[in-house]
Design an enzyme around this catalytic site. Structure first.
Site, PDB file in Angstrom:
ATOM      1  CD  GLU A 108     -39.984  11.961  29.366  1.00  0.00           C
ATOM      2  OE1 GLU A 108     -39.407  12.510  28.401  1.00  0.00           O
ATOM      3  OE2 GLU A 108     -39.795  10.783  29.664  1.00  0.00           O
ATOM      4  CG  HIS A 146     -35.958  11.229  27.929  1.00  0.00           C
ATOM      5  ND1 HIS A 146     -37.229  10.981  27.457  1.00  0.00           N
ATOM      6  CD2 HIS A 146     -35.158  10.351  27.269  1.00  0.00           C
ATOM      7  CE1 HIS A 146     -37.197  10.008  26.561  1.00  0.00           C
ATOM      8  NE2 HIS A 146     -35.945   9.607  26.440  1.00  0.00           N
TER       9      HIS A 146
HETATM   10  N1  LIG Z   1     -33.748   7.147  28.083  1.00  0.00           N
HETATM   11  C1  LIG Z   1     -33.098   7.204  26.946  1.00  0.00           C
HETATM   12  O1  LIG Z   1     -32.367   8.151  26.681  1.00  0.00           O
HETATM   13  C2  LIG Z   1     -33.229   6.080  25.975  1.00  0.00           C
HETATM   14  C3  LIG Z   1     -34.305   5.236  26.023  1.00  0.00           C
HETATM   15  N2  LIG Z   1     -34.401   4.191  25.143  1.00  0.00           N
HETATM   16  C4  LIG Z   1     -35.548   3.298  25.264  1.00  0.00           C
HETATM   17  O2  LIG Z   1     -35.038   1.969  25.465  1.00  0.00           O
HETATM   18  C5  LIG Z   1     -35.761   1.064  24.654  1.00  0.00           C
HETATM   19  C6  LIG Z   1     -34.880  -0.148  24.327  1.00  0.00           C
HETATM   20  O3  LIG Z   1     -33.819   0.239  23.491  1.00  0.00           O
HETATM   21  P1  LIG Z   1     -32.910  -0.845  22.705  1.00  0.00           P
HETATM   22  O4  LIG Z   1     -32.360  -1.829  23.655  1.00  0.00           O
HETATM   23  O5  LIG Z   1     -31.975  -0.086  21.846  1.00  0.00           O
HETATM   24  O6  LIG Z   1     -34.030  -1.515  21.811  1.00  0.00           O
HETATM   25  P2  LIG Z   1     -34.028  -2.977  21.173  1.00  0.00           P
HETATM   26  O7  LIG Z   1     -35.157  -2.974  20.202  1.00  0.00           O
HETATM   27  O8  LIG Z   1     -32.684  -3.350  20.713  1.00  0.00           O
HETATM   28  O9  LIG Z   1     -34.401  -3.925  22.410  1.00  0.00           O
HETATM   29  C7  LIG Z   1     -35.677  -3.982  22.973  1.00  0.00           C
HETATM   30  C8  LIG Z   1     -35.867  -5.400  23.502  1.00  0.00           C
HETATM   31  O10 LIG Z   1     -37.125  -5.440  24.180  1.00  0.00           O
HETATM   32  C9  LIG Z   1     -37.702  -6.709  23.889  1.00  0.00           C
HETATM   33  N3  LIG Z   1     -39.138  -6.665  24.153  1.00  0.00           N
HETATM   34  C10 LIG Z   1     -40.123  -6.197  23.354  1.00  0.00           C
HETATM   35  N4  LIG Z   1     -41.314  -6.348  23.951  1.00  0.00           N
HETATM   36  C11 LIG Z   1     -41.069  -6.940  25.152  1.00  0.00           C
HETATM   37  C12 LIG Z   1     -41.895  -7.362  26.224  1.00  0.00           C
HETATM   38  N5  LIG Z   1     -43.222  -7.231  26.157  1.00  0.00           N
HETATM   39  N6  LIG Z   1     -41.303  -7.910  27.310  1.00  0.00           N
HETATM   40  C13 LIG Z   1     -39.950  -8.064  27.375  1.00  0.00           C
HETATM   41  N7  LIG Z   1     -39.128  -7.720  26.374  1.00  0.00           N
HETATM   42  C14 LIG Z   1     -39.676  -7.148  25.278  1.00  0.00           C
HETATM   43  C15 LIG Z   1     -37.367  -6.960  22.431  1.00  0.00           C
HETATM   44  O11 LIG Z   1     -37.477  -8.337  22.113  1.00  0.00           O
HETATM   45  C16 LIG Z   1     -35.946  -6.448  22.371  1.00  0.00           C
HETATM   46  O12 LIG Z   1     -35.003  -7.489  22.606  1.00  0.00           O
HETATM   47  C17 LIG Z   1     -36.172   1.898  23.433  1.00  0.00           C
HETATM   48  O13 LIG Z   1     -37.331   1.383  22.812  1.00  0.00           O
HETATM   49  C18 LIG Z   1     -36.410   3.264  24.011  1.00  0.00           C
HETATM   50  O14 LIG Z   1     -37.765   3.436  24.357  1.00  0.00           O
HETATM   51  C19 LIG Z   1     -33.436   3.949  24.204  1.00  0.00           C
HETATM   52  C20 LIG Z   1     -32.349   4.780  24.114  1.00  0.00           C
HETATM   53  C21 LIG Z   1     -32.187   5.946  24.952  1.00  0.00           C
HETATM   54  O1  LIG Z   2     -34.837  10.867  21.823  1.00  0.00           O
HETATM   55  C1  LIG Z   2     -34.071  11.284  22.671  1.00  0.00           C
HETATM   56  O2  LIG Z   2     -33.576  12.400  22.634  1.00  0.00           O
HETATM   57  C2  LIG Z   2     -33.773  10.469  23.848  1.00  0.00           C
HETATM   58  C3  LIG Z   2     -33.298   9.112  23.529  1.00  0.00           C
HETATM   59  C4  LIG Z   2     -34.378   8.120  23.568  1.00  0.00           C
HETATM   60  O3  LIG Z   2     -35.248   8.141  24.396  1.00  0.00           O
HETATM   61  C5  LIG Z   2     -34.355   7.043  22.575  1.00  0.00           C
HETATM   62  O4  LIG Z   2     -33.363   6.903  21.848  1.00  0.00           O
HETATM   63  O5  LIG Z   2     -35.344   6.309  22.510  1.00  0.00           O
END
Ligand SMILES: NC(=O)C1=CN([C@@H]2O[C@H](COP(=O)(O)OP(=O)(O)OC[C@H]3O[C@@H](n4cnc5c(N)ncnc54)[C@H](O)[C@@H]3O)[C@@H](O)[C@H]2O)C=CC1
Ligand SMILES: O=C(O)CCC(=O)C(=O)O
Length: 314
Positions: free
Chosen positions: A261, A279
């Site tokens: 990115e 993103h």
């Molecule tokens: N594009 C964006 O702006 C954003 C991206 N993210 C990404 O989304 C991801 C998830 O966020 P949340 O739901 O808040 O995190 P979270 O930690 O609440 O949920 C992640 C889930 O993935 C599960 N998990 C872990 N390893 C796994 C596997 N091998 N197979 C299947 N499930 C598995 C965990 O058990 C957990 O339930 C973050 O780690 C981040 O990388 C999060 C927020 C914003």
């Molecule tokens: O970090 C950021 O600005 C994007 C959000 C994100 O990817 C995250 O919360 O994991």
């Protein structure tokens, strides 16, 4: 408390941190070579997802006690190094989850109804009603890979749309109640991938999830299905995805995150059946105000020796 903030942050959080002492805020600091010198006497470091918090960088900040992550993914922080050095890491748990969920709906509805292409066509002077016949989300199967903060909230909203929910998450117990409430049918990875009309990824990037979606798994996806990745670029093997998309083995993909990115020369940029966004799934005004305030408060709690519910436990 001396705080250094290396990436974009909202003023509400910066103001809270300023009440605690000196704050150096430079949204471009993450890419500057002076970063190690600037953090040499910092006690708190606040980052987003672009600062590479490596062991070497941490070696240059001997006074550091706490790192605040303005978001959720922790793949840019060497958590073994922070543990070894006794540095706490707090993150913005759940602060941007609803924004990510709404992003997923934006792209699902775009795939189903083509509002942007139809607008472009009308502006060209056409009135192609039949060409833009859409499909309903109602009755379709949404496959959730990762059913945490985002996955459970997506499930609740998808249920309201009348979608059938299939989910894969091998670390389920903390979310059992929420899943029962939202009616997610549990399946293994293959089961979700084979049956879903939309596959949405919500896992952290780590050794187990790197290229979770690869050539073999893509072969199982229905030819009419769409993949949505708002998790991390590395969760999908992009070369394999490119091949599946260009050969029309799957209908389309929406990618908010990429392995590199911003992308340089990615063949994905040339495809018509891909939605690409920079993103931004979690980037809304509401989520970012919440994130900045939450991280500031949790960093201060840790600094003052209080318990934080957003601390990363290894
Ligand atoms: N594009 C964006 O702006 C954003 C991206 N993210 C990404 O989304 C991801 C998830 O966020 P949340 O739901 O808040 O995190 P979270 O930690 O609440 O949920 C992640 C889930 O993935 C599960 N998990 C872990 N390893 C796994 C596997 N091998 N197979 C299947 N499930 C598995 C965990 O058990 C957990 O339930 C973050 O780690 C981040 O990388 C999060 C927020 C914003
Ligand atoms: O970090 C950021 O600005 C994007 C959000 C994100 O990817 C995250 O919360 O994991």
């Amino acid at each position: 408390m001396k705080t250094v903030i290396t990436e974009l942050n909202w003023k509400q959080g910066n103001e809270i941190l300023s009440e605690m002492g000196e704050v150096i805020y430079d949204p471009e600091l993450w890419r500057k070579k002076e970063l190690p010198d600037i953090i040499h006497d910092a006690e708190a470091l606040i980052v987003r997802n672009q600062t590479k918090v490596s062991r070497t960088l941490l070696d240059s900040a001997p006074k550091l006690r706490v790192i605040g992550r303005l978001g959720v993914g922790l793949d840019n922080i060497d958590l073994q190094a922070t543990k070894d050095k006794g540095i706490s890491v707090v993150y913005a748990r759940n602060a941007n989850a609803i924004s990510v969920v709404e992003y997923v709906f934006a792209v699902m509805l775009t795939f189903a109804r083509h509002p942007v292409e139809a607008t472009t066509d009308v502006k060209r002077g056409n009135w192609n009603r039949k060409l833009f016949t859409g499909s309903e989300l109602y009755g379709k199967t949404l496959g959730l890979i990762g059913i945490g903060e985002i996955g459970t909230r997506l499930a609740a909203r998808a249920k309201a749309f009348g979608m059938h929910l299939l989910g894969y998450d091998p670390f389920l117990p903390p979310y059992e109640i929420a899943i029962a409430d939202f009616g997610v049918e549990q399946a293994n990875l293959e089961g979700v991938i084979r049956r879903a009309d939309f596959i949405s990824l919500h896992v952290p990037l780590n050794k187990a999830t790197r290229h979770l979606i690869n050539k073999q798994t893509l072969e199982l996806v229905k030819s009419t299905a769409y993949i949505i990745n708002s998790a991390r670029g590395g969760v999908i093997d992009e070369q394999a995805l490119y091949e599946a998309l260009s050969n029309k083995k799957i209908a389309g993909a929406a990618l908010d995150v990429l392995e590199q990115e911003p992308p340089t020369n990615s063949p994905l940029l040339k495809l018509d059946n891909v939605i690409l966004t920079p993103h931004i799934a979690g980037l809304t005004e509401e989520a970012q105000v919440k994130t900045s305030v939450l991280v500031a408060r949790e960093v201060i709690k840790v600094f003052q020796g209080q318990q934080s519910s957003c601390v990363v436990i290894l």
